[in-house]
Write a protein that holds these residues in place. Structure first.
Motif, PDB file in Angstrom:
ATOM      1  N   TRP A  79      -4.112  45.439-102.521  1.00  0.00           N
ATOM      2  CA  TRP A  79      -5.048  46.103-103.875  1.00  0.00           C
ATOM      3  C   TRP A  79      -4.793  47.322-104.104  1.00  0.00           C
ATOM      4  N   ALA A  80      -4.887  47.894-102.309  1.00  0.00           N
ATOM      5  CA  ALA A  80      -4.985  49.222-102.278  1.00  0.00           C
ATOM      6  C   ALA A  80      -3.269  49.622-103.274  1.00  0.00           C
ATOM      7  N   MET A  81      -2.177  48.996-102.907  1.00  0.00           N
ATOM      8  CA  MET A  81      -1.002  49.707-103.942  1.00  0.00           C
ATOM      9  C   MET A  81      -1.258  49.611-105.732  1.00  0.00           C
ATOM     10  N   GLN A  82      -2.041  48.304-105.138  1.00  0.00           N
ATOM     11  CA  GLN A  82      -2.021  48.136-106.634  1.00  0.00           C
ATOM     12  C   GLN A  82      -2.496  49.867-107.895  1.00  0.00           C
ATOM     13  N   GLN A  83      -3.456  50.663-106.507  1.00  0.00           N
ATOM     14  CA  GLN A  83      -4.404  51.482-107.729  1.00  0.00           C
ATOM     15  C   GLN A  83      -2.778  52.707-107.818  1.00  0.00           C
ATOM     16  N   ARG A  84      -3.183  53.129-108.737  1.00  0.00           N
ATOM     17  CA  ARG A  84      -2.386  54.512-110.225  1.00  0.00           C
ATOM     18  C   ARG A  84      -2.812  55.649-109.306  1.00  0.00           C
ATOM     19  N   LEU A  85      -2.209  55.790-107.783  1.00  0.00           N
ATOM     20  CA  LEU A  85      -2.680  56.913-107.201  1.00  0.00           C
ATOM     21  C   LEU A  85      -1.453  57.762-106.708  1.00  0.00           C
ATOM     22  N   GLY A  87       1.470  59.769-104.340  1.00  0.00           N
ATOM     23  CA  GLY A  87       2.404  58.885-103.767  1.00  0.00           C
ATOM     24  C   GLY A  87       2.256  57.823-103.324  1.00  0.00           C
ATOM     25  N   MET A  88       1.671  57.535-103.662  1.00  0.00           N
ATOM     26  CA  MET A  88       1.860  55.558-104.510  1.00  0.00           C
ATOM     27  C   MET A  88       3.355  54.632-104.031  1.00  0.00           C
ATOM     28  N   ALA A  89       3.671  55.189-104.801  1.00  0.00           N
ATOM     29  CA  ALA A  89       5.341  54.553-105.180  1.00  0.00           C
ATOM     30  C   ALA A  89       5.748  54.763-103.422  1.00  0.00           C
ATOM     31  N   PHE A  90       5.750  56.190-103.385  1.00  0.00           N
ATOM     32  CA  PHE A  90       6.426  56.331-102.020  1.00  0.00           C
ATOM     33  C   PHE A  90       6.281  55.853-100.542  1.00  0.00           C
ATOM     34  N   PHE A  91       4.934  55.625-101.016  1.00  0.00           N
ATOM     35  CA  PHE A  91       3.919  54.676 -99.363  1.00  0.00           C
ATOM     36  C   PHE A  91       4.633  53.300 -99.605  1.00  0.00           C
ATOM     37  N   LYS A  92       4.681  52.720-101.177  1.00  0.00           N
ATOM     38  CA  LYS A  92       5.664  51.700-101.633  1.00  0.00           C
ATOM     39  C   LYS A  92       6.801  51.309-101.053  1.00  0.00           C
ATOM     40  N   SER A  93       7.495  52.165-101.141  1.00  0.00           N
ATOM     41  CA  SER A  93       8.728  52.077-101.333  1.00  0.00           C
ATOM     42  C   SER A  93       8.620  52.248 -99.309  1.00  0.00           C
ATOM     43  N   ILE A  94       8.307  52.592 -98.554  1.00  0.00           N
ATOM     44  CA  ILE A  94       8.762  52.758 -96.894  1.00  0.00           C
ATOM     45  C   ILE A  94       8.082  52.196 -96.236  1.00  0.00           C
ATOM     46  N   ILE A  95       6.095  51.215 -96.798  1.00  0.00           N
ATOM     47  CA  ILE A  95       6.096  50.746 -95.734  1.00  0.00           C
ATOM     48  C   ILE A  95       6.564  49.720 -95.110  1.00  0.00           C
TER      49      ILE A  95
ATOM     50  N   TYR B  15      -7.024  55.497-100.310  1.00  0.00           N
ATOM     51  CA  TYR B  15      -6.563  56.137-100.024  1.00  0.00           C
ATOM     52  C   TYR B  15      -6.476  56.635 -98.590  1.00  0.00           C
ATOM     53  N   LEU B  16      -7.845  56.159 -98.386  1.00  0.00           N
ATOM     54  CA  LEU B  16      -8.401  55.029 -96.939  1.00  0.00           C
ATOM     55  C   LEU B  16      -7.503  54.230 -96.012  1.00  0.00           C
ATOM     56  N   ILE B  17      -7.371  52.977 -96.951  1.00  0.00           N
ATOM     57  CA  ILE B  17      -6.364  52.541 -96.635  1.00  0.00           C
ATOM     58  C   ILE B  17      -4.813  52.413 -96.437  1.00  0.00           C
ATOM     59  N   VAL B  18      -4.078  52.773 -97.374  1.00  0.00           N
ATOM     60  CA  VAL B  18      -2.961  54.395 -96.966  1.00  0.00           C
ATOM     61  C   VAL B  18      -3.076  54.672 -95.374  1.00  0.00           C
ATOM     62  N   ILE B  19      -3.651  55.680 -95.475  1.00  0.00           N
ATOM     63  CA  ILE B  19      -3.552  56.681 -94.172  1.00  0.00           C
ATOM     64  C   ILE B  19      -3.220  55.397 -92.980  1.00  0.00           C
ATOM     65  N   VAL B  20      -4.988  54.682 -93.023  1.00  0.00           N
ATOM     66  CA  VAL B  20      -4.860  53.670 -91.569  1.00  0.00           C
ATOM     67  C   VAL B  20      -3.341  52.849 -91.674  1.00  0.00           C
ATOM     68  N   ILE B  23      -0.333  55.476 -89.969  1.00  0.00           N
ATOM     69  CA  ILE B  23      -1.123  55.256 -88.890  1.00  0.00           C
ATOM     70  C   ILE B  23      -0.342  53.682 -88.216  1.00  0.00           C
ATOM     71  N   PHE B  24      -0.977  52.877 -88.566  1.00  0.00           N
ATOM     72  CA  PHE B  24      -0.279  51.648 -87.628  1.00  0.00           C
ATOM     73  C   PHE B  24       1.540  51.346 -87.768  1.00  0.00           C
ATOM     74  N   PHE B  25       1.503  51.377 -89.109  1.00  0.00           N
ATOM     75  CA  PHE B  25       2.892  50.558 -89.431  1.00  0.00           C
ATOM     76  C   PHE B  25       4.305  52.369 -89.452  1.00  0.00           C
ATOM     77  N   ILE B  26       3.717  53.263 -89.650  1.00  0.00           N
ATOM     78  CA  ILE B  26       5.121  53.805 -88.888  1.00  0.00           C
ATOM     79  C   ILE B  26       4.474  54.820 -88.239  1.00  0.00           C
ATOM     80  N   LEU B  27       3.685  55.351 -87.421  1.00  0.00           N
ATOM     81  CA  LEU B  27       3.284  55.814 -86.939  1.00  0.00           C
ATOM     82  C   LEU B  27       4.603  55.832 -85.352  1.00  0.00           C
TER      83      LEU B  27
END
Lengths: 281, 280
Positions: A79-85, A87-95, B15-20, B23-27
């Motif tokens: 759900w979080a990654m679905q939001q168009r925000l 930095g999200m593209a970068f987050f999706k690529s590393i997660i 963003y809160l979910i992204v930050i958590v 921290i959890f997956f990348i740190l």
């Protein structure tokens, strides 16, 4: 073309499986040259084997807890990654990096972080004033199993998230627009459009991970070896120790056979759900 | 209709979910990376940050120059490459056969293939070990490779079959009418189109082989075949653990998988779940 295909599958899965099941009825020992068939003796011994009973219950608790938590957290992440925000593209690529690195590296990474004096977790606990909670997390009978669950989540939740996201993006936008015109709430849209839309992906991810988690050996073996005092023992680890530390191949194989039976039961239930009329599109 | 304040709330929550998650997956990964550059003394202070002089390349220098780490790295690489090639060869043939040929009882067969996912590897490895032992392949690269095939193949066949199923059958039909043989059809018509899926399959088998502990712990008995996962385990289980060196070994084990991951990351999930998701 089909013949080599079948030959490959028979050679690498069917044959070892059949031979493994057969071995469950013998008293084969790796160090002894001869062995004989002992009928159901191995299986008759299982109910009184306390380590087996513990491992069985841990295996089931672990698999159910891990898969349910992964499913929920995976949906939240998607759900979080679905939001168009930004930095999200970068987050999706590393997660998903946590999914690709070797399990042995993951385990020792966490073993280091769990160290009583030099581990990051305990350093942080001390910093925020929770000094009393500091401990060797894999060595404490109470928290060792929850900590193993945490490791499974660490590895797999991003995989769930990315998979669910892919399925969500395949849902036509017009469905959501129509729902908005009808005044559907955010939760309503999720419940009646998103969830049914990614139903197939949920079934696949849950099925794969039930099998992978139930059969998983290296996480627990490397993290705790089943300890402290069998608190984290699961069936695959017990089978491994019986085979390669006690060399009791026959008895180990009989427990492996029990694992196959449990998975077969799961598989039958899975087919029932999957082949239910109306389930397939 | 979402209001502006609703949208802001959504963004904050996301963003809160992204930050958590970061921290959890990348740190943890950053932490092990960081640790690999610290001296034993500075790790043991229990501080997060230490004076500049306590950062060092010594951990890497020690495991690369003093220990047999390079040998194990080469073993890991050799085994993973052979497993990747052999398993690709086998799974492409198997998946193509299952995807394109109509036979009686095919559905039962496909359920059968899927069910191979559920066999416990700790059980399969027992007969596999005895076979490899009687063939004299224990502690040989080829023995490890054959053992790891049982880890890789079931899933790989299943996912590639799904991938082939999603390719239009007209493609093969056209080539067949032009008089191409099966092998020719597969190599010059199907494979180029299926390349993205095959890359994911290759990545999967490489990563499984590279990270395997189960098979190597049973079949590798000397440094001729021992791989990185065994080294990480040995370094991390000794009596006086040199965490800096463990971290350096972990980093060197992780980095190749991350590099390969960067090539396939966009297609990874699509490829992995192709076995289940039909495109209509």
């Amino acid at each position: 073309m089909l013949v080599p295909a079948l030959a490959i599958i028979v050679l690498f899965t069917v044959y070892p499986l059949m031979d493994g099941l057969r071995m469950g009825f013998t008293n084969r020992n790796l160090l002894l040259p001869s062995f004989e068939y002992v009928g159901l003796d191995n299986f008759a011994r299982l109910p009184s084997d306390e380590v087996f009973r513990l491992s069985l219950s841990h295996s089931i608790i672990l698999t159910v807890t891990v898969v349910v938590l992964q499913l929920i957290l995976g949906l939240i992440l998607a759900w979080a990654m679905q939001q168009r925000l930004p930095g999200m593209a970068f987050f999706k690529s590393i997660i998903m990096a946590s999914w690709v690195i070797p399990v042995a590296a993951t385990v020792y990474m966490f073993r280091f972080m769990a160290q009583p004096d030099v581990g990051l977790i305990n350093i942080i606990l001390r910093l925020i004033g929770l000094k009393d909670l500091a401990r060797y997390w894999f060595g404490d009978p109470l928290v060792a199993l929850p900590f193993i669950i945490l490791l499974h989540l660490w590895r797999n939740v991003p995989f769930y998230g990315v998979a669910f996201l892919a399925a969500m993006q395949a849902i036509p936008k017009s469905y959501y627009e129509a729902a908005e015109i009808d005044g559907a709430s955010g939760w309503g849209k999720f419940r009646h459009i998103t969830l049914p839309g990614i139903r197939d992906m949920i079934i696949v991810m849950v099925t794969i991970h039930v099998l992978w988690t139930f059969n998983n050996f290296d996480f627990i073996y490397l993290a705790t070896g089943g300890g402290p005092v069998n608190r984290t023992d699961v069936l695959p680890v017990y089978v491994y120790r019986l085979s390669w530390e006690s060399y009791r191949l026959g008895y180990a194989a009989s427990i492996g056979t029990v694992m196959v039976i449990i998975l077969l039961i799961y598989f039958v239930v899975y087919l029932r759900i999957h082949e239910r009329p109306g389930a397939a599109r | 209709m979402s209001t502006t304040s609703g949208r802001i709330r959504t963004a904050i929550l996301a963003y809160l979910i992204v930050i958590v998650s970061l921290i959890f997956f990348i740190l943890p990964m950053l932490w092990i990376f960081y640790t690999s550059f610290r001296t034993q003394a500075s790790i043991f202070t229990g501080d997060v940050i230490s004076p500049l002089k306590d950062y060092t390349l010594e951990n890497f220098a020690t495991i690369l120059l003093v220990t047999d780490f390079p040998t194990y790295f080469r073993n890991s690489l050799e085994i993973a490459l052979v497993v990747t090639m052999l398993s690709l060869f086998c799974s492409i043939i198997a998946a193509y056969g299952l995807s394109r040929f109509d036979i009686k009882g095919k559905n039962a067969l496909i359920v059968g293939i899927f069910s191979t996912q559920m066999f416990p590897q700790v059980l399969l490895i027992i007969p596999m070990f005895l076979v490899l032992f009687s063939l004299g392949l224990i502690d040989k690269v080829i023995g490890v490779v054959l053992g790891q095939m049982i880890l890789v193949l079931p899933f790989q066949v299943w996912m590639l079959k799904g991938y082939f199923d999603n390719l239009p059958i007209e493609l093969d039909e056209a080539a067949r009418i032009d008089g191409c043989s099966i092998a020719r059809r597969l190599i010059s018509v199907v494979l180029p189109v299926a390349l993205p899926g095959i890359m994911v399959a290759a990545f999967f088998s490489f990563v499984v082989s590279w990270g395997d502990y189960l098979i190597v712990s049973i079949i590798c008995q000397s440094q001729r075949t021992a791989t990185l996962t065994l080294v990480v385990q040995r370094l991390g289980s000794s009596l006086l653990i040199r965490w800096g060196q463990v971290a350096a070994a972990c980093v060197l084990t992780i980095v190749p998988t991350i590099i390969l991951f960067s090539f396939v990351q966009n297609r990874l999930v699509e490829g992995l779940t192709a076995g289940a998701i039909r495109e209509e």
